[in-house]
Every structure is written in structure tokens, then in C-alpha cells.
Design a protein around this motif. Structure first.
Motif, PDB file in Angstrom:
ATOM      1  N   LEU A 190       0.840  -1.193   0.000  1.00  0.00           N
ATOM      2  CA  LEU A 190       0.000   0.000   0.000  1.00  0.00           C
ATOM      3  C   LEU A 190       0.882   1.253   0.000  1.00  0.00           C
ATOM      4  N   VAL A 191       1.961   1.222   0.758  1.00  0.00           N
ATOM      5  CA  VAL A 191       2.899   2.347   0.795  1.00  0.00           C
ATOM      6  C   VAL A 191       3.507   2.564  -0.588  1.00  0.00           C
ATOM      7  N   LEU A 192       3.869   1.471  -1.250  1.00  0.00           N
ATOM      8  CA  LEU A 192       4.457   1.575  -2.583  1.00  0.00           C
ATOM      9  C   LEU A 192       3.438   2.070  -3.602  1.00  0.00           C
ATOM     10  N   ASN A 193       2.196   1.607  -3.477  1.00  0.00           N
ATOM     11  CA  ASN A 193       1.144   2.087  -4.379  1.00  0.00           C
ATOM     12  C   ASN A 193       0.982   3.602  -4.257  1.00  0.00           C
ATOM     13  N   ARG A 194       0.970   4.068  -3.014  1.00  0.00           N
ATOM     14  CA  ARG A 194       0.825   5.502  -2.765  1.00  0.00           C
ATOM     15  C   ARG A 194       1.996   6.281  -3.387  1.00  0.00           C
ATOM     16  N   GLU A 195       3.206   5.744  -3.247  1.00  0.00           N
ATOM     17  CA  GLU A 195       4.392   6.410  -3.791  1.00  0.00           C
ATOM     18  C   GLU A 195       4.346   6.449  -5.318  1.00  0.00           C
ATOM     19  N   ILE A 196       3.946   5.365  -5.940  1.00  0.00           N
ATOM     20  CA  ILE A 196       3.867   5.334  -7.399  1.00  0.00           C
ATOM     21  C   ILE A 196       2.823   6.324  -7.897  1.00  0.00           C
ATOM     22  N   HIS A 197       1.692   6.406  -7.209  1.00  0.00           N
ATOM     23  CA  HIS A 197       0.676   7.380  -7.606  1.00  0.00           C
ATOM     24  C   HIS A 197       1.203   8.802  -7.469  1.00  0.00           C
ATOM     25  N   ARG A 198       1.924   9.076  -6.400  1.00  0.00           N
ATOM     26  CA  ARG A 198       2.498  10.414  -6.210  1.00  0.00           C
ATOM     27  C   ARG A 198       3.455  10.757  -7.351  1.00  0.00           C
ATOM     28  N   LEU A 199       4.282   9.803  -7.735  1.00  0.00           N
ATOM     29  CA  LEU A 199       5.233  10.040  -8.827  1.00  0.00           C
ATOM     30  C   LEU A 199       4.513  10.269 -10.150  1.00  0.00           C
ATOM     31  N   LEU A 200       3.437   9.534 -10.389  1.00  0.00           N
ATOM     32  CA  LEU A 200       2.659   9.740 -11.612  1.00  0.00           C
ATOM     33  C   LEU A 200       2.058  11.145 -11.633  1.00  0.00           C
ATOM     34  N   CYS A 201       1.518  11.581 -10.502  1.00  0.00           N
ATOM     35  CA  CYS A 201       0.937  12.918 -10.428  1.00  0.00           C
ATOM     36  C   CYS A 201       1.984  14.002 -10.675  1.00  0.00           C
ATOM     37  N   ALA A 202       3.221  13.713 -10.258  1.00  0.00           N
ATOM     38  CA  ALA A 202       4.311  14.677 -10.429  1.00  0.00           C
ATOM     39  C   ALA A 202       4.949  14.581 -11.813  1.00  0.00           C
ATOM     40  N   GLY A 203       4.507  13.632 -12.624  1.00  0.00           N
ATOM     41  CA  GLY A 203       5.085  13.471 -13.959  1.00  0.00           C
ATOM     42  C   GLY A 203       6.433  12.786 -13.975  1.00  0.00           C
ATOM     43  N   GLU A 204       6.814  12.158 -12.847  1.00  0.00           N
ATOM     44  CA  GLU A 204       8.117  11.488 -12.756  1.00  0.00           C
ATOM     45  C   GLU A 204       7.968  10.031 -13.216  1.00  0.00           C
ATOM     46  N   VAL A 205       7.781   9.866 -14.515  1.00  0.00           N
ATOM     47  CA  VAL A 205       7.431   8.571 -15.079  1.00  0.00           C
ATOM     48  C   VAL A 205       8.567   7.559 -14.960  1.00  0.00           C
ATOM     49  N   GLU A 206       9.791   7.986 -15.228  1.00  0.00           N
ATOM     50  CA  GLU A 206      10.914   7.045 -15.173  1.00  0.00           C
ATOM     51  C   GLU A 206      11.119   6.508 -13.762  1.00  0.00           C
ATOM     52  N   LEU A 207      11.011   7.380 -12.770  1.00  0.00           N
ATOM     53  CA  LEU A 207      11.177   6.937 -11.382  1.00  0.00           C
ATOM     54  C   LEU A 207      10.010   6.028 -10.979  1.00  0.00           C
ATOM     55  N   ALA A 208       8.811   6.352 -11.430  1.00  0.00           N
ATOM     56  CA  ALA A 208       7.662   5.494 -11.146  1.00  0.00           C
ATOM     57  C   ALA A 208       7.847   4.114 -11.771  1.00  0.00           C
ATOM     58  N   THR A 209       8.405   4.085 -12.980  1.00  0.00           N
ATOM     59  CA  THR A 209       8.665   2.810 -13.657  1.00  0.00           C
ATOM     60  C   THR A 209       9.659   1.972 -12.869  1.00  0.00           C
ATOM     61  N   GLN A 210      10.718   2.608 -12.356  1.00  0.00           N
ATOM     62  CA  GLN A 210      11.718   1.878 -11.580  1.00  0.00           C
ATOM     63  C   GLN A 210      11.134   1.361 -10.274  1.00  0.00           C
ATOM     64  N   ARG A 211      10.294   2.177  -9.631  1.00  0.00           N
ATOM     65  CA  ARG A 211       9.656   1.740  -8.393  1.00  0.00           C
ATOM     66  C   ARG A 211       8.791   0.503  -8.652  1.00  0.00           C
ATOM     67  N   LEU A 212       8.034   0.542  -9.740  1.00  0.00           N
ATOM     68  CA  LEU A 212       7.159  -0.585 -10.045  1.00  0.00           C
ATOM     69  C   LEU A 212       7.972  -1.820 -10.426  1.00  0.00           C
ATOM     70  N   SER A 213       9.074  -1.637 -11.127  1.00  0.00           N
ATOM     71  CA  SER A 213       9.927  -2.769 -11.497  1.00  0.00           C
ATOM     72  C   SER A 213      10.473  -3.459 -10.248  1.00  0.00           C
ATOM     73  N   ASP A 214      10.985  -2.667  -9.299  1.00  0.00           N
ATOM     74  CA  ASP A 214      11.488  -3.228  -8.039  1.00  0.00           C
ATOM     75  C   ASP A 214      10.364  -3.913  -7.267  1.00  0.00           C
ATOM     76  N   TYR A 215       9.204  -3.301  -7.269  1.00  0.00           N
ATOM     77  CA  TYR A 215       7.998  -3.804  -6.599  1.00  0.00           C
ATOM     78  C   TYR A 215       7.651  -5.193  -7.128  1.00  0.00           C
ATOM     79  N   LEU A 216       7.606  -5.340  -8.452  1.00  0.00           N
ATOM     80  CA  LEU A 216       7.249  -6.633  -9.051  1.00  0.00           C
ATOM     81  C   LEU A 216       8.308  -7.690  -8.750  1.00  0.00           C
ATOM     82  N   ASP A 217       9.575  -7.290  -8.740  1.00  0.00           N
ATOM     83  CA  ASP A 217      10.652  -8.230  -8.401  1.00  0.00           C
ATOM     84  C   ASP A 217      10.459  -8.775  -6.985  1.00  0.00           C
TER      85      ASP A 217
END
Length: 235
Positions: A190-217
Motif C-alpha cells: 500500500l505504501v508503494l502504491n501511494r508512492e507510485i501514484h504520487r510520482l505519476l501525479c508529479a510526472g516522474e514517469v521514469e522513477l515510477a517505472t523503476q519503483r514498479l519494477s522493483d515492486y514486481l521483483d
């Protein structure tokens, strides 16, 4: 809207489909959602009589829906045993995460061109998860987490991608049953979901992608370890 068994599915031009869904497809979606929300568990036998009475559909329609879900690896049919909910294996976990990376990471990378409201839908899933956590409803938190990933797929603006993700998430719910402590498994995400949403809202797509990649791993490793431990214990 076409409604069957509590499922609403848009029809016509707004749906993005070339034709309205058949009754069998709507029934399949109802059963798929019951798998996603945890109502139908791995190995559970399905009673044709109970389901067609519940949904008010003909047996032939129900059997067609079963065939659709068997094709999706959500149900299995065995001679003399009827139809039951599938029991995934560790190989299924690994394969499913392969395709999730393809779909979800691509969706995140393309979020800068997401349709209106798509990022808001991601946030809505996060809020659903927070509400479930406050209520200590860990099954609902797991469902909200899956809806978060469905909303990630929605960033593509593709109905077909979302439908594919929905099928994959139904398989994921079957895999979650191997986790003995649902709170400890779901709550950190849930914490990671919140962080990814925050990054999407900020337009930080590359960082959001990396967060999700680590998350799935991390999620894949947890599930694989749990399946291996279960298989070792039952040998």
C-alpha cells in the motif's frame, strides 16, 4: 449498461469493442470478479445448479462461460470431478510475472499520454486500499491492490490491455492464497502504491517505472519462496 450477476459492462461504441459482450462473457466476468475478490478460492468445486440459479442463466450459457475461464487457466475440468477453481504452481507465478512486467511497465512509461481520469483511477485504488487497511480488512486490501494494478493497465487507454490485466489479476488472487499472513504480505505494498501514484501525479514517469519494477521483483520473490516452502512441506 449491460448487467449480469452484479457486473456492469459498457456496450456499444463507448466500450471500444466491435460487438457487445455475450451473456457467456458477462457470466465469465462475474466469476472472474469473484475470484479476484477472493470469494472463489483455489480448488473450490463449482456447482452448475447453484450458479445458474444465482445468475439466472441457462446451463449452456454457464458451460460456455466455464470454457472461457478454463482457457484463461482460472478453472479446470477433470473427468468425474466437474469444474473447479485452478490451483496455480510456482511455474505459473514466474510466467505470470513475466507478462505483468511487459504490460505494467509499458503502461507506466506511457503514462504521460494517459487518457483523462486514468491517473485519478490509480489514486482511487490507493484510497480504497487505505480504507481497507483502516478497517483491518486484509482481503479487501488485497483486492484494492489488484485494482491498483488494473488501473495501471488503464493508463494505456486500451480496453484490451485492461481486460488482459483483469484476467492476470484473477490468477494472482489464486496465488495469494499461499500467503499465510495476508496483512504482512499486502500492507507494505500500500505504501508503494501511494508512492507510485504520487510520482505519476508529479510526472516522474521514469522513477515510477523503476519503483514498479522493483515492486514486481519483490512480490514475485515472495510468492515463489512461499510456493517452494509449501511444496517442500507437502513432499
Amino acid at each position: 449498461m449491460t448487467v449480469a450477476g452484479g457486473v456492469e459492462w459498457p456496450t456499444g461504441a463507448k466500450s471500444g469493442l466491435e460487438r457487445p459482450p455475450s451473456t457467456a462473457e458477462l457470466v465469465a466476468e462475474t466469476l472472474r470478479r469473484r475470484i479476484i475478490d477472493g470469494s472463489l478460492k483455489p480448488g473450490a468445486r463449482l456447482s452448475e445448479r447453484e450458479i445458474f440459479t444465482d445468475l439466472g442463466v441457462a446451463r449452456n450459457t454457464l458451460r460456455e462461460a466455464f470454457l472461457l475461464l478454463i482457457h484463461e487457466r482460472l478453472l479446470v475440468r477433470r473427468p468425474h470431478h466437474g469444474v473447479s477453481v485452478a490451483k496455480p504452481t510456482v511455474d505459473d507465478v514466474i510466467d505470470l510475472y513475466r507478462i505483468r512486467r511487459v504490460l505494467e511497465l509499458s503502461a507506466i512509461r506511457g503514462a504521460v499520454t494517459a487518457p483523462p481520469g486514468a491517473v485519478d483511477a490509480v489514486g482511487a485504488a490507493v484510497r480504497d486500499g487505505e480504507e481497507a487497511a483502516r478497517a483491518a480488512d486484509w482481503q479487501a486490501l488485497g483486492t484494492a491492490n489488484m485494482l491498483f494494478h488494473e488501473a495501471i493497465a488503464g493508463l494505456t487507454g486500451s480496453r484490451r490491455v485492461v481486460e488482459t490485466m483483469r484476467q492476470l489479476l484473477a490468477e494472482m488472487r489464486l496465488m495469494f492464497h499461499v500467503m499465510a499472513a495476508p496483512r504482512e504480505y499486502h500492507e507494505p505494498y500500500l505504501v508503494l502504491n501511494r508512492e507510485i501514484h504520487r510520482l505519476l501525479c508529479a510526472g516522474e514517469v521514469e522513477l515510477a517505472t523503476q519503483r514498479l519494477s522493483d515492486y514486481l521483483d519483490t512480490a514475485e520473490r515472495q510468492l515463489v519462496d512461499a510456493f517452494i516452502a509449501l511444496e517442500t512441506a507437502t513432499d
